[in-house]
Enzyme design. Structure first.
Site, PDB file in Angstrom:
ATOM      1  N   ASP A 150      -4.872   0.915  -2.435  1.00 17.32           N
ATOM      2  CA  ASP A 150      -5.371  -0.436  -2.153  1.00 17.32           C
ATOM      3  C   ASP A 150      -5.344  -1.284  -3.415  1.00 17.32           C
ATOM      4  OD1 ASP A 150      -5.903   0.287   0.446  1.00 17.32           O
ATOM      5  OD2 ASP A 150      -8.064   0.494   0.187  1.00 17.32           O
ATOM      6  N   GLU A 194      -6.367   6.651  -1.416  1.00 15.23           N
ATOM      7  CA  GLU A 194      -6.338   5.451  -0.591  1.00 15.23           C
ATOM      8  C   GLU A 194      -6.888   4.246  -1.359  1.00 15.23           C
ATOM      9  OE1 GLU A 194      -4.921   4.898   2.131  1.00 15.23           O
ATOM     10  OE2 GLU A 194      -4.403   6.930   2.736  1.00 15.23           O
ATOM     11  N   HIS A 205       1.497   4.322  -2.922  1.00 16.00           N
ATOM     12  CA  HIS A 205       1.408   5.773  -2.730  1.00 16.00           C
ATOM     13  C   HIS A 205       2.587   6.470  -3.419  1.00 16.00           C
ATOM     14  CE1 HIS A 205      -2.075   6.557  -0.309  1.00 16.00           C
ATOM     15  NE2 HIS A 205      -1.726   5.724   0.648  1.00 16.00           N
ATOM     16  N   HIS A 221       0.843  -1.207   0.000  1.00 10.65           N
ATOM     17  CA  HIS A 221       0.000   0.000   0.000  1.00 10.65           C
ATOM     18  C   HIS A 221       0.875   1.254   0.000  1.00 10.65           C
ATOM     19  CE1 HIS A 221      -3.765   2.215   1.127  1.00 10.65           C
ATOM     20  NE2 HIS A 221      -2.876   3.037   1.667  1.00 10.65           N
ATOM     21  N   GLU A 222       1.907   1.256   0.839  1.00 12.97           N
ATOM     22  CA  GLU A 222       2.807   2.413   0.903  1.00 12.97           C
ATOM     23  C   GLU A 222       3.585   2.581  -0.402  1.00 12.97           C
ATOM     24  OE1 GLU A 222       2.445   4.332   3.386  1.00 12.97           O
ATOM     25  OE2 GLU A 222       1.221   2.899   4.477  1.00 12.97           O
TER      26      GLU A 222
END
EC number: 3.4.-.-
Length: 480
Positions: A200, A196, A135, A131-132
Site C-alpha cells: 500500500d 500488504e 509486491h 499495489h501489485e
C-alpha cells in the site's frame, strides 16, 4: 489439504510454495539481501514465462488490442515511477467478471476484466496495479517461491497456474491441482499483513509520482469493503488482499502527509471501460445499457462511444457511424474514434473506406501498435497480403517478446496468401506456442522444415527453434 489449496489467494500465487515471511511493514529489502539469493532473475523470468503460457491454456484472456494496450500503457507508466523503474513487467487481462488482480514471478501482473469495470476512476485502477507492482519490486514474491526454484520448470508453472484456476472455479481447480500432483505442497501461506501495508505504502508513492491520485487506493478499497458488507459476499480481491479499517486509516493518513493535488482523469480510461462493457454484455443488452443516459455515470463522449461499440457488435454498424463521426469531428486526435470508425465501415462492407481510414491513422501515428494490428487485420481480410505481411513482419521483429499471439496468426495468413508456406507454418508455430500449445507448435515447425527450397539461414533457425520446443515438450511430458 486440497480444500485448503482451493482457498489460496489469487495474488499470492507463488506464496503457496514456501514458509511465511517476517511480518515487518517498515523494513525494506536491501541490495544483496536473501531475497535476491533465493532464485536468480533468469530463473524467475523463465518461471514467469512458463506460468504465463500455462495460464493461456486454462483461462480466457481479453485479447482486444486496444484494451490490452491501454492496460500495458497504464502499467508501464506506473512501473517507470516504481522503486525499480528499469524492471520489465508484462500486464494482461483475464476475462473474468470478478474483481481481482494478481502478481506472478518475472513481473507478470494480471487484472480481471471485472476489476476494470468496477473502477470508477482511472486512479482506482492504477491503485490496484501499483499495489501489485509493489509486491514485485519489494521482493514479496521472490522471497516466497524458494521451493519453486527446486522444481522443474513445467511442474512449478503448472502448480502456479492451477492455484489460479482454483481461485476461480473450484471443480476445475481440483482437477488441475490433482493433475500436477499439487499434494506435494506442504503449506498454505498468504502475504503477511506487513507485506500488504508495505505494498500500500509503496504503491501510493508510485501513484503520486506517476501523477495519479493516491486517494484512489483507500477510496477503492473502502468502497469494496462497504459493498461486501451490504451484499454479504466479498469480491475475490478482498479475500486475496484482506482490507481492514486499520489499513484504510493508515492509507488515508499517508495521503494527508503527501498532500493532495488535483488530478485530471483520463477520457481514455472511460472509453476503454465502455468498450469492455459492450464486449461483456449481450449485444442487445449493451445497446440498452448505453442508451440509458445515466449509464454508469460515464462522460457523454464515453457513453456515445460505448453505444457505437454496442451497435457494431449488434450488427447495426450503420447506426454507429454517425455517432463516431461526431465524436471524431469533436476530437480528431483521439485514436479510439478513428479505429472504431474504420471497424464500422468494415462491418458495413465499405472495405476501401475502412482501409483508407486506417491508412490515414497510421500515417499520423506511425508505429502505433494498436492501429498496426487492426490495419493489418483489415488488409488480410481484404486479400491485400503483401502490405499486411510487411506491416506484421515489422511488428513481430521489432517486439518479439511482447508480440501477442494473434499477430502471428495474421502473419501466417498473409504469408500463406503470398505462397510462403514455410513462413506461414513458422508463424502458426509461434501462435500455438504463445498460447501454451507446445505440441501443436512442434507440428507446425516440422511442416515448415519440409518446405523447399530453404536457404541455410532459415533452415538453421527453424531447426534450432524446433529443438528447443522439443526439449520443453519433453520436460512437460515428464511433469505429467
Amino acid at each position: 489439504m486440497l480444500r485448503n489449496l482451493l482457498g489460496l489467494p489469487l495474488l499470492a500465487l507463488t506464496t503457496a510454495l514456501t514458509p511465511a515471511l517476517a511480518d515487518d511493514p517498515l523494513q525494506l529489502p536491501e541490495i544483496g539481501d536473501p531475497a535476491s539469493q533465493v532464485v536468480s532473475p533468469q530463473k524467475e523470468q523463465e518461471l514467469g514465462e512458463a506460468f504465463y503460457r500455462r495460464l493461456r491454456q486454462t483461462v480466457q484472456f481479453v485479447d482486444d488490442p486496444e484494451i490490452v494496450n491501454y492496460l500495458r500503457s497504464l502499467g508501464n507508466r506506473l512501473a517507470a515511477h516504481s522503486s525499480e523503474p528499469g524492471r520489465a513487467f508484462t500486464f494482461f487481462i483475464v476475462r473474468e467478471s470478478s474483481i481481482n488482480a494478481f502478481a506472478a514471478p518475472g513481473g507478470y501482473i494480471g487484472a480481471h476484466s471485472g476489476l476494470i469495470l468496477a473502477a470508477q476512476r482511472e486512479s482506482e485502477l492504477a491503485a490496484v496495479m501499483a499495489h501489485e507492482i509493489a509486491h514485485v519490486t519489494q521482493r514479496h514474491l521472490a522471497r516466497a517461491y524458494d521451493s519453486a526454484s527446486r522444481m522443474n520448470l513445467p511442474t512449478a508453472a503448472a502448480i502456479l497456474a492451477s492455484i489460479l484456476i482454483a481461485t476461480q472455479n473450484s471443480e476445475a481447480g481440483q482437477a488441475a491441482l490433482m493433475s500436477v500432483q499439487a499434494g506435494s505442497i506442504q503449506q498454505q501461506i498468504n502475504f503477511t499483513r506487513g507485506n500488504e501495508k508495505e505494498a500500500d505504502r509503496i504503491g501510493m508513492q508510485t501513484l503520486r509520482d506517476a501523477d495519479f491520485d493516491p486517494a484512489g487506493m483507500p477510496g477503492f478499497f473502502d468502497r469494496l469493503q462497504q459493498q461486501s458488507r451490504y451484499y454479504g459476499t466479498p469480491p475475490p480481491f478482498l479475500s486475496t488482499h484482506p482490507v481492514t479499517s486499520d489499513r484504510i486509516a493508515d492509507a488515508m493518513a499517508r495521503i494527508d502527509q503527501m498532500g493532495r493535488s488535483a488530478v485530471e482523469e483520463s477520457l481514455n480510461f472511460y472509453l476503454i471501460r465502455a468498450k469492455l462493457r459492450a464486449a461483456t454484455l449481450e449485444p442487445g443488452a449493451a445497446v440498452d445499457y448505453f442508451s440509458d443516459i445515466g449509464s454508469d455515470r460515464l462522460p457523454p463522449a464515453a457513453r456515445d462511444y460505448g453505444l457505437a461499440q454496442a451497435y457494431i457488435l449488434a450488427g447495426q454498424a450503420d447506426k454507429a457511424i454517425p455517432l463516431l463521426r461526431a465524436l471524431h469531428e469533436a476530437d480528431p486526435d483521439r485514436i479510439a474514434y478513428r479505429i472504431a470508425l474504420a471497424q464500422a465501415h468494415s462491418r458495413e462492407g465499405q472495405t476501401r473506406r475502412a482501409l483508407d481510414t486506417y491508412q490515414a491513422a497510421i500515417t499520423l501515428y506511425p508505429g502505433n501498435p494498436v492501429i498496426s494490428h487492426y490495419y493489418a487485420e483489415a488488409l488480410v481480410h481484404a486479400g491485400e497480403h503483401q502490405p499486411a505481411y510487411d506491416l506484421l513482419n515489422r511488428q513481430v521483429r521489432q517486439h518479439p517478446d511482447a508480440t501477442d499471439p494473434e499477430l502471428y496468426r495474421l502473419l501466417a495468413k498473409a504469408a500463406s496468401g503470398l505462397d510462403r508456406p514455410a513462413e506461414a507454418y513458422e508463424a502458426m508455430g509461434e501462435y500455438y506456442y504463445r498460447n501454451g500449445q507446445t505440441h501443436a507448435a512442434i507440428e507446425q515447425y516440422e511442416l515448415a522444415l519440409q518446405q523447399k527450397p530453404q536457404d541455410f539461414y532459415s533452415s538453421s533457425r527453424l531447426e534450432a527453434r524446433l529443438a528447443r520446443l522439443k526439449r520443453e515438450a519433453l520436460a512437460e511430458r515428464e511433469q505429467e
